[in-house]
Design an enzyme around this catalytic site. Structure first.
Site, mmCIF file in Angstrom:
data_model
loop_
_atom_site.group_PDB
_atom_site.id
_atom_site.type_symbol
_atom_site.label_atom_id
_atom_site.label_comp_id
_atom_site.label_asym_id
_atom_site.label_seq_id
_atom_site.Cartn_x
_atom_site.Cartn_y
_atom_site.Cartn_z
ATOM 1 C CG ASP A 61 -10.033 24.678 -10.987
ATOM 2 O OD1 ASP A 61 -9.560 25.763 -11.404
ATOM 3 O OD2 ASP A 61 -11.250 24.515 -10.778
ATOM 4 C CD GLU A 62 -13.393 21.650 -12.669
ATOM 5 O OE1 GLU A 62 -14.181 20.800 -12.215
ATOM 6 O OE2 GLU A 62 -13.707 22.851 -12.835
ATOM 7 C CB ALA A 63 -6.162 23.030 -17.062
ATOM 8 C CG HIS A 64 -10.749 18.782 -17.960
ATOM 9 N ND1 HIS A 64 -9.918 18.268 -16.990
ATOM 10 C CD2 HIS A 64 -11.967 18.960 -17.359
ATOM 11 C CE1 HIS A 64 -10.609 18.130 -15.860
ATOM 12 N NE2 HIS A 64 -11.836 18.545 -16.058
ATOM 13 C CG HIS A 101 -12.305 27.186 -14.807
ATOM 14 N ND1 HIS A 101 -13.650 26.920 -14.678
ATOM 15 C CD2 HIS A 101 -11.644 26.094 -14.354
ATOM 16 C CE1 HIS A 101 -13.796 25.703 -14.139
ATOM 17 N NE2 HIS A 101 -12.597 25.174 -13.958
#
Length: 531
Positions: free
Chosen positions: A340-343, A277
């Site tokens: 979060d959401e550290a894809h 993000h």
């Protein structure tokens, strides 16, 4: 837009429903304020810990003083706040005085107020006075919010209204279940001005919310000035979802928000989301990218495509500078680092990064908060994981809780205020399902995470992500009436939790929200009175 400024038994629950329905019914039958019923003590949201109703009511008149402890700056300031709320609608002078007396509204701070803690209060109403006693200023302020709800809803209007202004007789003794009762506002995907944030703070305070989590950075925008990396705000904050102008807070702006929140006894929890993000930061400084090339600014709503360059030393210079400046500005104990959401970050890199980022936060005297993916790394002692999953069955979260990590509960299919109410809701998303008012309210934070000890739960938070939310009206439509329910889960004893009684108390909040200019969602699940 208008400018503003314990029921453990079934029998007790049925009595509350009957009493509150009679009050709502009187108001909805076309009664004028002069003939409407006096709001009962038990109609408050969040539900108080203990209510003893009875005795004569108190009537606010033109001769009512607000008496505060002489020499207590906090009590006087709270008294002035209360006077500012009540004067426009009543037309009364309501002088705030340090002179002692047995009449009027009496605000007392007492170190001998045992069992109330720093946020609890006792409210006693009778013929001559309403007395609010607390051990700490926050408790006194929360007691004032209860007093507001015990007066007719029209007291919230900013023009002169008809009385009488009566408070039912009896005693409320009230303390919170959890120390952390939060709401998050995403100012990154759409930017909100200082005045818009202050308006939301006032609305949160009415329901005894005590934490404002500000999501200050994301792919779409960086919203806080950092002197050592100035392009973060001036360039990284220059747009938003859909390509609007964006914006950012100067340090003076941020301090204004901090001060206003503190005056309402809310602690600000700032968040800089890392290592994912981060497109706004990567676009602002090429050296933060592994290839040294800055990506373009982003105005869409996809997630998981950005990452700081974990192996680079400059990444940790950046983290240290940002955390140092933000920690120096922020008086509260918490600093949220996302996670979060550290894809686009490998697991090994994620663990390495979170280890170093947590250490930086600790170096500057703050307690780490991260989204619950933090438990996939190595949470430092004292760290807080904010749960946003759906089922409560994630074993690694329960394991971390048993090992000492504290939890803030924000299950997305219960507490996310940006989820649509139903398929036709004009705003919001639906990836976590539709979240009507009953679903948002009907869960227990103490048992939601399977296998986590109840003692690990620090509290609850209601996040509002802003992909589709861009105005104060949008905020209010999505937050109300769900936010009061999350606030009740954080404040009220578990024994008071009952949808059938809550929906009646919530219905009585409708006219109050209208008086405050809040265009709330009129859920068909709630028996709203006619207005």
């Amino acid at each position: 837009m208008r400018q503003h400024r314990t029921f453990p038994s079934l029998f007790g629950s049925l009595l509350l429903v009957a009493a509150t329905l009679s009050c709502v019914g009187a108001a909805s039958a076309g009664d004028s304020p002069a003939t409407a019923s006096v709001p009962p003590l038990a109609r408050v949201v969040p539900a108080p810990a203990s209510v003893e109703s009875g005795g004569p009511s108190y009537t606010l008149t033109a001769r009512t003083p607000i008496r505060v402890d002489d020499g207590s700056r906090e009590a006087r300031r709270i008294g002035s706040y209360l006077a500012d709320v009540l004067r426009p609608s009543t037309g009364y002078a309501l002088p705030v005085t340090g002179r002692d007396g047995r009449d009027g509204i009496r605000l007392r701070l007492s170190s001998e107020a045992r069992g109330l803690g720093e946020e609890g209060y006792r409210l006693e109403s009778g013929r001559r006075s309403v007395t609010i006693t607390a051990r700490g200023p926050a408790g006194l302020f929360h007691g004032v919010q209860t007093l507001r709800q015990l007066l007719p809803a029209s007291v919230e209007r900013d023009t002169r209204q008809r009385g009488p202004w009566k408070v039912a007789g009896g005693t409320i003794t009230d303390t919170p279940r959890y120390a952390y009762r939060g709401a998050m506002l995403d100012v990154s995907r759409h930017f909100f001005t200082v005045e818009q944030v202050k308006r939301y703070i006032d609305q949160m305070a009415l329901y005894k919310v005590n934490k404002l989590h500000l999501h200050l950075s994301d792919d779409q925008g960086w919203r806080i000035a950092i002197d050592s990396w100035p392009r973060l705000a001036t360039y990284g904050g220059s747009t938003q979802v859909g390509g609007g102008p964006g914006g950012h807070y100067t340090k003076k702006d941020y301090k204004e928000i901090l001060g206003y929140a503190a005056s309402r006894y809310l602690e600000v929890v700032p968040e800089i989301d890392m290592p994912g993000h981060t497109n706004a930061a990567l676009a602002s400084y090429p050296e933060l990218n592994c290839n040294g090339v800055a990506p373009p600014l982003y105005t869409g709503t996809d997630v998981g495509f950005s990452s700081l360059c974990v192996p680079k030393d400059v990444t940790y210079d950046f983290v240290d500078d940002v955390v140092r400046e933000l920690a120096a500005l922020t008086p509260g104990k918490y600093l949220h680092i996302g996670g979060d959401e550290a894809h686009s970050t490998s697991h090994a890199d994620y663990v390495a990064f979170m280890d170093r980022a947590q250490a930086v936060v600790g170096n500057y005297g703050k307690t780490v908060v991260g989204w619950h993916q933090l438990v996939g790394a190595k949470p430092v002692p004292g760290a807080v994981a904010q749960y946003w999953g759906l089922t409560g069955e994630e074993k690694e979260v329960a394991d971390a809780a048993r090992a000492g990590t504290k939890l803030v509960l924000s299950p997305a299919n219960r507490a996310y205020l940006d989820m649509k109410y139903h398929k036709d809701t004009p705003l919001g998303l639906a990836w976590a399902g539709y979240v009507e008012v009953q679903k948002s309210y009907d869960w227990d934070p103490g048992t939601y995470i399977k296998g986590a000890p109840a003692s690990s739960v620090l509290g609850v938070e209601a996040p509002l992500w802003s992909e589709t939310v861009s105005t104060s009206d949008h905020i209010e439509f999505m937050a109300f009436p769900r936010l009061p329910g999350i606030a009740e889960l954080g404040w009220s004893p578990a024994s008071s939790h009952d949808w059938d009684t809550y929906k009646v108390r919530l219905a009585a909040q409708g006219p109050r929200m209208s008086a405050l200019g809040i265009d709330y969602y009129r859920s068909a699940q709630v028996p709203w009175p006619a207005e």
